[in-house]
Design a protein around this motif. Sequence first.
Motif, short mmCIF file in Angstrom:
data_model
loop_
_atom_site.label_atom_id
_atom_site.label_comp_id
_atom_site.label_asym_id
_atom_site.label_seq_id
_atom_site.Cartn_x
_atom_site.Cartn_y
_atom_site.Cartn_z
N GLY A 47 42.35 13.15 90.74
CA GLY A 47 41.76 12.82 89.45
C GLY A 47 40.30 12.44 89.57
N GLU A 48 39.97 11.65 90.59
CA GLU A 48 38.57 11.25 90.81
C GLU A 48 37.71 12.47 91.16
N GLU A 53 38.23 15.59 90.20
CA GLU A 53 38.04 16.38 88.99
C GLU A 53 37.00 15.74 88.07
N THR A 54 37.04 14.41 87.97
CA THR A 54 36.07 13.73 87.11
C THR A 54 34.65 13.95 87.61
N PHE A 55 34.44 13.77 88.92
CA PHE A 55 33.09 13.95 89.43
C PHE A 55 32.69 15.43 89.43
N SER A 100 33.42 17.63 87.19
CA SER A 100 32.92 17.90 85.84
C SER A 100 31.50 17.36 85.65
N HIS A 101 31.24 16.23 86.29
CA HIS A 101 29.92 15.61 86.17
C HIS A 101 28.83 16.45 86.82
N GLU A 113 33.94 25.25 85.88
CA GLU A 113 33.70 24.22 86.89
C GLU A 113 34.37 24.57 88.22
N THR A 121 32.51 7.62 89.98
CA THR A 121 32.78 9.03 89.66
C THR A 121 31.73 9.63 88.73
N ASP A 122 30.69 8.88 88.42
CA ASP A 122 29.65 9.40 87.54
C ASP A 122 28.30 9.55 88.24
#
Length: 483
Positions: free
Chosen positions: A222-223, A225-227, A229-230, A249, A375-376
């Motif tokens: 999950g982490e 995938e979040t990063f 996308s960033h 992505e 994650t950002d």
Amino acid sequence: MVQLQCQLARIAIGQLLLQLGTAAQIPLFPESHTEGYKFDPLLHLPGISPYFDAIGSRLSHAAPKYCEVTAASYLIRHAAIYANDDDYEQYIEPFIKKLNCTYTSSLSSKNRKGWKGPLSFFNKWENPINDPENQLEQITPQGIKDSKKVGKHLLSRYPKLVPTTKRIYADKKARTKDTAAAFVKVFPQEVEVVEINLNRSSFHAQDPHKACKAFSKKPGNGELETFMSHYTIPIIGRLQRFSPVKLAETDIMGLQQLCGYESAIRGKKSDICDVFTDSEWMAYEYAWDLKYSHMVGHGNPLSPYLGFPWLNTTSELMSKFHAPRHDEGEGEGDIPDDDGQRFFLAFTHREVPPFIATALGLFNSSNAFAEEFPTDRINWSRSWKMAELIPFLGHVGIEKLTCKEVSMDQKEEKEYIRVIANSAPRPIPRCQGGPGASCPFDEFTQIVRRGMEVYGDFNRVCGNDEEEDFGGGLKMVGVQCVK
């Protein structure tokens, strides 16, 4: 006239002093190490790069002064494969399918159309993974060559120890057995490759994740995938106008993975590597450091439980050897059941070296975990950088050092442990008082003993006996995380 000569003399002296002052500011070696620096993406691909020696802590790779390596044990990841199943299915294959849609209409043509600018090479690019059913998870021909190179490196590093090797160990996977077989071809003696039986007791040290029912590769997804996308959205914005297909992505991730895999397959840097900027590569590296931290690092409470078994086995092995010397006949028969082997190799998978590094704290940051992997954005100051530990053929080793102190009197010999990660010494954070920041042997065995007291209940923690489901696919029995 005399006055003019005095003025000219003063001017000349002033110029000379100015020159001397300027010269004094010129460094002894005017070309600093940064002037020749060139970014290399292959050094920033955790888990999928061709092997390279790590810089580590910049300590000398040679044994410290007045010290000799008298025994060594290494755990080595297998050599380069075409790709692993997960990477191919999730990231690479979806892009390849899009790529194949851009072939020209002629059935006999091998060219594609529509790729422009920095992606124009895709019009004639040849896919190195063109037979995935037979290639995935298999060693490449270049991987065999690289295995022999690393084997030769270890032979040159331990010219007295390697010839004592009688057997090395691999599990049943073809990629580990093939790597082991390539290694021993460069050794000067016959070496038996022993296949570890597929029972959990045999696997605890060498393949602990395969012996642990509670272990899962899902943590960190999950982490990641979040990063992803960033950091991939701006890349898509930059590259989309050069692509005849819509980029997602996962396509960006797949392209970056193909840089590593193709380079490892062909033995030279892929053209894909030049598509991305240095900051984009650093974002890719961070994404996978983030993933591995949660899966096999200090973000997973299982990691030290899976790292200490090999450390314990190695500690017990090294404790058998009481400062053995290499002089002919000396020490012979002093150790029960001693066959003279002083160099030990076992071949494993990408997950295992990080377990060991986590158990010893080699790549752990002093920051709080929540602060270390946002994650950002990228945490540029993190310690956890897996590109330096798990390229193909990445390895972690334990050296036993026998050292004479200031004098050369053999009676004053003392023993130390030094940890090696991809050829570079890595000091143990809480034990580095010996030569070359090594760890006094007794202190090392105490660290391992204390670690086993806290993290030694492997079967219970892994749920290998009676299981209780705590959700999220992680099954553990009566376990409390030890901080």
